[in-house]
Design an enzyme around this catalytic site. Sequence first.
Site, mmCIF file in Angstrom:
data_model
loop_
_atom_site.group_PDB
_atom_site.id
_atom_site.type_symbol
_atom_site.label_atom_id
_atom_site.label_comp_id
_atom_site.label_asym_id
_atom_site.label_seq_id
_atom_site.Cartn_x
_atom_site.Cartn_y
_atom_site.Cartn_z
ATOM 1 N N THR A 20 0.904 -1.446 -0.124
ATOM 2 C CA THR A 20 0.083 -0.135 -0.160
ATOM 3 C C THR A 20 1.207 1.093 0.284
ATOM 4 O O THR A 20 0.775 2.046 -0.697
ATOM 5 C CB THR A 20 -0.666 -0.134 1.740
ATOM 6 N N HIS A 44 1.803 1.641 -3.119
ATOM 7 C CA HIS A 44 1.050 2.348 -4.840
ATOM 8 C C HIS A 44 0.817 3.680 -4.080
ATOM 9 O O HIS A 44 0.995 4.514 -4.607
ATOM 10 C CB HIS A 44 -0.121 1.766 -4.255
#
Length: 349
Positions: free
Chosen positions: A43, A46
């Site tokens: 995450t 990202h």
Amino acid sequence: MTGTARRIVYRGARTLAVEPAEPWPTPPGHVRVDVAYTGICGTDLHILHGDMDSRVKPPCVLGHEMSGLIADVGSHVSGWGAGDPVTVMPLAWCGHCPACRAGHPWLCRDLVFLGIDAPGSLQNSWTVPAAALVRLPPTLRLDHAALVEPTAVAVHDVRRADLRPGERALVVGGGPIGVLIAIVARRSGADVLLAEPDPYRRAVADGLGLVTLDPAADLAAQVGEWTGGAGAAVAFEVSGAAAGVTAAVDALAVRGRMVQVAIHPFPREVSLYRFFWRELTLLGARLYERSDFETAVGLLAQGDIPAKALISRVEPLERTAGAFGALESAAGVMKVLVDCRPRGGAGAR
Ligand SMILES: NC(=O)c1ccc[n+]([C@@H]2O[C@H](COP(=O)([O-])OP(=O)(O)OC[C@H]3O[C@@H](n4cnc5c(N)ncnc54)[C@H](O)[C@@H]3O)[C@@H](O)[C@H]2O)c1
Ligand SMILES: [Zn+2]
Ligand SMILES: [Zn+2]
């Protein structure tokens, strides 16, 4: 805290900057934690790549998998004191939306995820609501304790699967989350097979006694052989790849349960014919609740999670960008931690 405190700031455009952090008084209901370690996950990658810029507004501080020691306790906080070892369940919920009222606060409509929607732990010192603290036993090493959050994900996912002893479970994707799911599933008595294309990650899992295979080598045939032609009772989709979704669906026995753990940011093609024909069930699995966090602390403290084998690399805070780079290259890494203590961090474990 001295004036030399540092934090890592995501400035947009794939940039992480080391910046001084001004000390500020701990607000009521909050504590200030001297962060020991922060784990980096997909995450965070990202966010760095700008994939989540509609949600994450730079400049901001990332980091949500952490361990540390309480440095300072604000007013209206009881039960906590300076020096207590802690981790943080990085969620704050509204308490009155339909999900919160139904008893599912981790699915809150207005969920604030610390480290994504609010400042995170990639800094020497992190101020958080006291309600988010989770106590660590003093015997648990702080580098290992940085794995509590991803372990809580795995605990939640295995619970969601309602896995029963003796059931066969396929885990598709052997990154940190997939390996942790495989370990927790095995511990609950399931017969586990882990599919992962990366040879280094397969070797780490093999070293933990997990049975692994390369999904490129006719996964369907191998699952057929493993299950006597029946298929798996449960498939955890933890790869985030289209091929992983297909592999999970195809591997399931009649009445099998697929647990969707990986985040697919757009719709995928799924064989609904297979769902109809075999009476399959699809279960979403997101985050965790406090009991999952507490179970995860216990598993790490008992040595049921082989944290040492899963931590491939530890970089100092000043080299956080290098830590992200190592994870990005994906070659030869499982979990990457950042040591968030000021250089020379005396006294921390
Ligand atoms: N549900 C949740 O609350 C939650 C929490 C944390 C992470 N996640 C998500 O879970 C997923 C896994 O997290 P991670 O940190 O382990 O990510 P990761 O990217 O490190 O691991 C994914 C793994 O899948 C493997 N893979 C790729 N294609 C495959 C295929 N066809 N078959 C089998 N394996 C394949 C990759 O080689 C990689 O090792 C990510 O999508 C992440 O965003 C979800
Ligand atoms: Zn994470
Ligand atoms: Zn809510």
